[in-house]
Design a protein around this motif. Structure first.
Motif, PDB file in Angstrom:
ATOM      1  N   SER A 575       0.839  -1.204   0.000  1.00 27.54           N
ATOM      2  CA  SER A 575       0.000   0.000   0.000  1.00 27.54           C
ATOM      3  C   SER A 575       0.871   1.249   0.000  1.00 27.54           C
ATOM      4  CB  SER A 575      -0.968  -0.059   1.179  1.00 27.54           C
ATOM      5  OG  SER A 575      -0.740   0.977   2.086  1.00 27.54           O
ATOM      6  N   ASN A 576       1.960   1.231   0.791  1.00 27.47           N
ATOM      7  CA  ASN A 576       2.898   2.373   0.771  1.00 27.47           C
ATOM      8  C   ASN A 576       3.491   2.545  -0.627  1.00 27.47           C
ATOM      9  OD1 ASN A 576       2.580   3.122   3.380  1.00 27.47           O
ATOM     10  ND2 ASN A 576       4.479   2.193   4.147  1.00 27.47           N
ATOM     11  N   ALA A 577       3.943   1.419  -1.218  1.00 31.41           N
ATOM     12  CA  ALA A 577       4.592   1.477  -2.528  1.00 31.41           C
ATOM     13  C   ALA A 577       3.625   2.067  -3.561  1.00 31.41           C
ATOM     14  CB  ALA A 577       5.036   0.076  -2.945  1.00 31.41           C
ATOM     15  N   GLN A 647       6.651   8.554  12.182  1.00 28.70           N
ATOM     16  CA  GLN A 647       7.746   9.178  11.426  1.00 28.70           C
ATOM     17  C   GLN A 647       7.398   9.102   9.941  1.00 28.70           C
ATOM     18  OE1 GLN A 647      10.455  10.815  12.397  1.00 28.70           O
ATOM     19  NE2 GLN A 647       9.849  10.572  14.553  1.00 28.70           N
ATOM     20  N   GLN A 648       7.369  10.269   9.317  1.00 27.72           N
ATOM     21  CA  GLN A 648       7.078  10.328   7.883  1.00 27.72           C
ATOM     22  C   GLN A 648       8.117  11.206   7.217  1.00 27.72           C
ATOM     23  OE1 GLN A 648       3.056  11.655   8.620  1.00 27.72           O
ATOM     24  NE2 GLN A 648       2.250   9.748   7.760  1.00 27.72           N
ATOM     25  N   VAL A 649       8.437  10.888   5.976  1.00 32.65           N
ATOM     26  CA  VAL A 649       9.448  11.682   5.270  1.00 32.65           C
ATOM     27  C   VAL A 649       8.946  13.120   5.163  1.00 32.65           C
ATOM     28  CG1 VAL A 649      10.655  11.982   3.066  1.00 32.65           C
ATOM     29  CG2 VAL A 649      10.319   9.685   4.004  1.00 32.65           C
ATOM     30  N   SER A 652       3.352  16.233   5.489  1.00 32.12           N
ATOM     31  CA  SER A 652       2.068  16.323   4.776  1.00 32.12           C
ATOM     32  C   SER A 652       1.605  14.963   4.248  1.00 32.12           C
ATOM     33  CB  SER A 652       2.188  17.313   3.622  1.00 32.12           C
ATOM     34  OG  SER A 652       3.173  16.839   2.736  1.00 32.12           O
ATOM     35  N   ASP A 653       2.519  13.952   4.295  1.00 26.53           N
ATOM     36  CA  ASP A 653       2.163  12.628   3.777  1.00 26.53           C
ATOM     37  C   ASP A 653       0.903  12.082   4.441  1.00 26.53           C
ATOM     38  OD1 ASP A 653       4.210  12.625   2.071  1.00 26.53           O
ATOM     39  OD2 ASP A 653       5.498  11.209   3.184  1.00 26.53           O
ATOM     40  N   ALA A 654       0.818  12.354   5.755  1.00 24.67           N
ATOM     41  CA  ALA A 654      -0.299  11.819   6.520  1.00 24.67           C
ATOM     42  C   ALA A 654      -1.617  12.308   5.925  1.00 24.67           C
ATOM     43  CB  ALA A 654      -0.174  12.229   7.975  1.00 24.67           C
ATOM     44  N   GLY A 659      -2.024   8.523   5.384  1.00 20.81           N
ATOM     45  CA  GLY A 659      -1.315   7.576   6.266  1.00 20.81           C
ATOM     46  C   GLY A 659      -1.433   7.963   7.726  1.00 20.81           C
ATOM     47  N   THR A 660      -1.010   7.023   8.577  1.00 19.52           N
ATOM     48  CA  THR A 660      -1.039   7.305  10.016  1.00 19.52           C
ATOM     49  C   THR A 660       0.367   7.429  10.596  1.00 19.52           C
ATOM     50  OG1 THR A 660      -0.985   4.959  10.524  1.00 19.52           O
ATOM     51  CG2 THR A 660      -3.152   5.989  10.297  1.00 19.52           C
ATOM     52  N   GLY A 661       1.343   6.972   9.858  1.00 28.59           N
ATOM     53  CA  GLY A 661       2.726   6.999  10.367  1.00 28.59           C
ATOM     54  C   GLY A 661       3.015   5.851  11.308  1.00 28.59           C
ATOM     55  N   GLY A 663       2.255   2.413  10.212  1.00 26.30           N
ATOM     56  CA  GLY A 663       2.298   1.178   9.412  1.00 26.30           C
ATOM     57  C   GLY A 663       3.632   0.454   9.497  1.00 26.30           C
ATOM     58  N   LEU A 664       4.713   1.157   9.233  1.00 31.87           N
ATOM     59  CA  LEU A 664       6.038   0.503   9.217  1.00 31.87           C
ATOM     60  C   LEU A 664       6.447   0.059  10.617  1.00 31.87           C
ATOM     61  CD1 LEU A 664       8.035   2.612   6.596  1.00 31.87           C
ATOM     62  CD2 LEU A 664       7.064   0.332   6.336  1.00 31.87           C
ATOM     63  N   ALA A 665       6.046   0.871  11.631  1.00 31.29           N
ATOM     64  CA  ALA A 665       6.370   0.483  13.014  1.00 31.29           C
ATOM     65  C   ALA A 665       5.697  -0.849  13.333  1.00 31.29           C
ATOM     66  CB  ALA A 665       5.917   1.566  13.984  1.00 31.29           C
TER      67      ALA A 665
HETATM   68  P1  ADP Z   1       2.116   5.949   6.619  1.00 29.54           P
HETATM   69  O1  ADP Z   1       0.800   5.522   7.144  1.00 29.54           O
HETATM   70  O2  ADP Z   1       2.355   7.415   6.724  1.00 29.54           O
HETATM   71  O3  ADP Z   1       2.409   5.391   5.319  1.00 29.54           O
HETATM   72  P2  ADP Z   1       4.227   4.266   7.394  1.00 29.54           P
HETATM   73  O4  ADP Z   1       4.813   3.945   8.710  1.00 29.54           O
HETATM   74  O5  ADP Z   1       3.704   3.158   6.613  1.00 29.54           O
HETATM   75  O6  ADP Z   1       3.138   5.365   7.617  1.00 29.54           O
HETATM   76  O7  ADP Z   1       5.276   5.051   6.548  1.00 29.54           O
HETATM   77  C1  ADP Z   1       6.021   6.045   7.161  1.00 29.54           C
HETATM   78  C2  ADP Z   1       6.538   7.000   6.112  1.00 29.54           C
HETATM   79  O8  ADP Z   1       7.532   6.365   5.331  1.00 29.54           O
HETATM   80  C3  ADP Z   1       5.546   7.438   5.085  1.00 29.54           C
HETATM   81  O9  ADP Z   1       4.741   8.493   5.565  1.00 29.54           O
HETATM   82  C4  ADP Z   1       6.433   7.884   3.926  1.00 29.54           C
HETATM   83  O10 ADP Z   1       6.903   9.177   4.192  1.00 29.54           O
HETATM   84  C5  ADP Z   1       7.558   6.878   4.018  1.00 29.54           C
HETATM   85  N1  ADP Z   1       7.373   5.762   3.082  1.00 29.54           N
HETATM   86  C6  ADP Z   1       6.937   4.514   3.380  1.00 29.54           C
HETATM   87  N2  ADP Z   1       6.929   3.733   2.262  1.00 29.54           N
HETATM   88  C7  ADP Z   1       7.381   4.489   1.259  1.00 29.54           C
HETATM   89  C8  ADP Z   1       7.605   4.262  -0.140  1.00 29.54           C
HETATM   90  N3  ADP Z   1       7.379   3.069  -0.716  1.00 29.54           N
HETATM   91  N4  ADP Z   1       8.090   5.294  -0.883  1.00 29.54           N
HETATM   92  C9  ADP Z   1       8.351   6.482  -0.317  1.00 29.54           C
HETATM   93  N5  ADP Z   1       8.144   6.771   1.003  1.00 29.54           N
HETATM   94  C10 ADP Z   1       7.658   5.794   1.772  1.00 29.54           C
END
Ligand code: ADP
Length: 716
Positions: A575-577, A647-649, A652-654, A659-661, A663-665
């Motif tokens: 979903s992130n990709a 943590q988001q790059v 404004s991504d959220a 996103g919630t920030g 997912g990856l955690a």
């Molecule tokens: P979110 O719900 O914001 O996606 P994640 O924990 O999944 O939270 O991701 C954290 C942040 O990592 C994202 O907000 C984005 O900035 C960065 N990120 C994650 N996956 C990608 C990706 N495939 N390409 C670019 N940035 C990504």
């Protein structure tokens, strides 16, 4: 008349003796003797016969009247005469034969005499320095001859004189030879040899002196040691040195050669360092005869010594500085070790405690003797002991490791501690393990309270939120009446935000449940291909809406995992990709088996089983999932922190991507619960690749591709 005759003979003897003794040359002495004796006796032949130690002899000198055979240089080995007579001649035997033909001699002796036409002969021994040197022989060849007593006597005295002259000549020759040898040594000595007379003027100046100092002997003979030769500052030293020598008779034991170092000039004007050895020679009345000095140029040696001394000084200084620095750093380390608030242990490579810092003894309740020499893992709760053992072998290979463990104090109280392990090598190459243990019990307790609070709040929020969300959705459909355009727009925004809020609350709850262990991640044998297919199927509609192509190459292999959580992880990554890809882009889910051979040096996880401590290598197999996109990419400094909560790059991504920030955690927590790793690689503007590595047991690697109905292994 007799007296007159006697006087005449004495005079004759004195004359001949004088002539013989006049020379000290051996050849001349012998020549004079034979000539004078022949004249004196009016004999036909007189010879000097030198006897060799083997009894043979040589005619070394001869005076013979013309007409008679010459015997000079004849070597005579007379077997009849032989050594029999040597002893008697040594004792003064005189042989006088008046007629060879009638004499009572051996035939071979008579033959020998006849060979030289001898009719009568007179033989007198020549004794020199107590040894038989040879014979003085007079021959009468013309006719037999009766030898007169005075003639025999005269010849005996002349032979005595010849003996004395010969001894003197030999002494002189020996002396001359010794002198020649001395001269040779002086001239060939590597030292300059200089002889000073009693007034300290140069008398002798060897070839080496000429080579070292440059002046020839002719240029310096007669000169004294002065400014021309010795540096002004060293002159007094040299004079004292000479004075010291001349004050004492030489040679004696109390006055050995005296050594002196001075700076001398060369003819070219250069200054050189010279080492002098001198000794003084005195005559029997203790008058100084001369001083013999030997000198050598030690400039090169002096320079080398000075350089060496300088080098030594520098080295000593460096050693001192280094020692001081080492002491200081050791002191610093010691104070750190002793004053550190954390527990510090030094372990050997078998995991046995070698040292502990004072705080361990103060706070753990254990005595020093209960710690040092005992296995480190015994300080921990059984679960932590297993964890410790599992990671010990890896620790030696990787150099460091960090682990949360449960420490059991002497009073039985359990503390949660954070242990940092570091492999260190000392200067002797000995390996130890440094462990810094920090008590994080309070932090853990706080975290637990916080998590509980979040959990309660989120839980309490979820029900009303779900109901609000449902209501808004119902309103948005228009089933309860139509709204104005503005009202509809506001409702859509409210719908989106409540949607996000619901996901956020559910993510928070998910994370909290996994972290606290509330959510049991039960693993089972599942097919990696199935996991991949489920995840891609779930994401197909999202990909369609984002106009992104979704590709998957499922790998047929069995993996020990929780299928729901693994699908959740892969779905989140997909979903992130998709979210961060441009429309028209491609997202791919791939998988592969990675085999890595690891060499384990010392099996620390089994410290009590010596048979397992030998070096061995293990094949470590992992299943790697990869989610690859061609999206915007992630900056290098953010690659690690995106796995932390919220943590988001881009902040404004959220909002923009919804996103919630979290997912990856959540993904990281799930993967870690599987004993695996998750990480990302990315090139900005070109895309990212997220990796999930899950460990595979050997059993699984072998069986996975063979059968799908395999029985899962038991965890024991
Ligand atoms: P979110 O719900 O914001 O996606 P994640 O924990 O999944 O939270 O991701 C954290 C942040 O990592 C994202 O907000 C984005 O900035 C960065 N990120 C994650 N996956 C990608 C990706 N495939 N390409 C670019 N940035 C990504």
């Amino acid at each position: 008349m007799n007296l007159e005759k006697h006087n005449q003979r004495m005079q004759l003897l004195a004359d001949v003796t004088y002539k013989i003794r006049q020379s000290l040359d051996l050849h001349e002495i012998l020549q004079t003797t034979v000539t004078e004796v022949r004249q004196l006796l009016d004999a036909d032949r007189v010879v000097m016969f030198q006897i060799h130690p083997d009894g043979a002899g040589t005619v070394v000198q001869e005076a013979v009247l013309p007409g008679w055979s010459k015997s000079i240089n004849q070597n005579i080995v007379d077997t009849c005469f032989g050594t029999r007579f040597i002893d008697s001649y040594q004792n003064g035997r005189v042989s006088a034969i008046s007629d060879v033909e009638k004499a009572c001699i051996t035939p071979c002796h008579a033959d020998l005499l006849r060979q030289f036409e001898v009719k009568a002969n007179l033989v007198i021994p020549i004794i020199s320095q107590g040894q038989l040197w040879g014979l003085l022989i007079a021959h009468q060849c013309s006719a037999p001859r009766e030898w007169q007593a005075f003639e025999v006597d005269l010849l005996k005295q002349l032979a005595d004189q010849a003996g004395i002259a010969l001894a003197q000549a030999k002494l002189l020759a020996d002396l001359d030879q010794a002198h020649q040898q001395l001269r040779f040594h002086v001239e060939n000595s590597p030292l300059a040899v200089i002889e000073w007379d009693h007034a300290c003027r140069i008398q002798r100046w060897s070839a080496q002196a000429e080579r070292i100092f440059g002046w020839s002997a002719a240029e310096v003979i007669g000169r004294g040691p002065d400014h021309w030769f010795i540096h002004t500052d060293d002159l007094h030293l040299f004079r004292e040195h000479v004075l010291n020598l001349t004050g004492h008779p030489f040679p004696n034991e109390a006055n050995p050669d005296i050594e002196q170092l001075t700076r001398n000039y060369t003819k070219a004007g250069d200054l050189i360092d010279c080492e002098w050895y001198s000794s003084a020679l005195f005559d029997e009345e203790s008058n100084l005869v001369s001083i013999l000095s030997m000198a050598q140029d030690v400039s090169a040696r002096q320079q080398a010594e000075a350089a060496l001394q300088q080098l030594n000084r520098e080295l000593e200084m460096r050693v001192e500085q280094r020692t001081a620095a080492l002491q200081e750093s050791e002191q610093r380390f010691r104070s750190l070790f002793e004053a550190a608030p954390d527990f510090i242990y030094v372990l050997n490579t078998k995991g046995v405690i070698q040292h502990v810092n004072p705080v361990v003894i103060e706070r753990s309740g254990y005595r020093k003797s209960e710690l040092e020499g005992h296995p480190f893992i015994h300080l921990f709760a059984p679960k932590s002991q297993v964890l410790c053992q599992q990671h010990f072998a890896d620790l030696l290979a990787q150099g460091s490791h960090r682990q949360e463990l449960e420490f059991v104090g002497k009073n039985g109280k359990i503390l949660t501690v954070d242990c940092s392990f570091k492999v260190v090598k000392d200067r002797l190459g000995q390996t130890s393990i440094l462990v810094v243990q920090r008590d994080i019990s309070d932090r853990k307790a706080l975290e637990r309270i916080k998590d509980e609070f979040i959990s309660v709040v989120s839980h309490e929020l979820r029900t009303p939120l779900t109901s609000i969300h449902g209501s808004i959705k119902l309103l948005a459909t228009g089933q309860l009446g139509n709204l104005s355009d503005d009202g509809q727009q506001m409702l859509d925004i409210a719908d989106q935000n409540t949607d996000r809020l619901v996901r956020l609350v559910s993510d928070v709850l998910d994370l909290q449940r996994i972290e606290s262990g509330q959510a049991k991640i039960c693993k089972q044998l599942c097919d990696a291909a199935d996991l991949m297919t489920h995840a891609t199927d779930a994401m197909r509609s999202m990909a369609y809406h984002h106009n992104v192509t979704l590709k998957s190459t499922p790998l047929l292999t069995m993996v020990w995992a929780n299928p729901d959580y693994m699908v959740q992880t892969l779905t989140n990554l997909l979903s992130n990709a998709i979210k961060f890809s441009q429309p028209g882009g491609t997202v791919e889910l791939a998988a592969e088996l990675r085999i890595e051979e690891r060499r384990v040096k010392d099996n620390l996880s089994q410290p009590n089983r010596p048979d397992t401590r030998l070096p061995f290598s293990i094949k470590h197999t992992e299943l790697w999932f990869q989610v690859i996109d061609q999206g915007q990419g992630i900056p290098a400094d953010k690659l690690e922190c995106v796995f932390e909560r919220f943590q988001q790059v881009d902040a404004s991504d959220a909002r923009e991507k919804g996103g919630t920030g979290l997912g990856l955690a959540i993904c990281r927590k799930i993967v870690e619960q599987h004993g695996g790793k998750i990480w990302a690689e990315s090139v900005l503007g070109q895309g990212s690749c997220f990796f999930v590595a899950l460990p595979m047991s050997c059993w699984l690697v072998e069986k996975a591709e063979v059968s799908e109905s395999v029985v899962p292994p038991t965890l024991s």
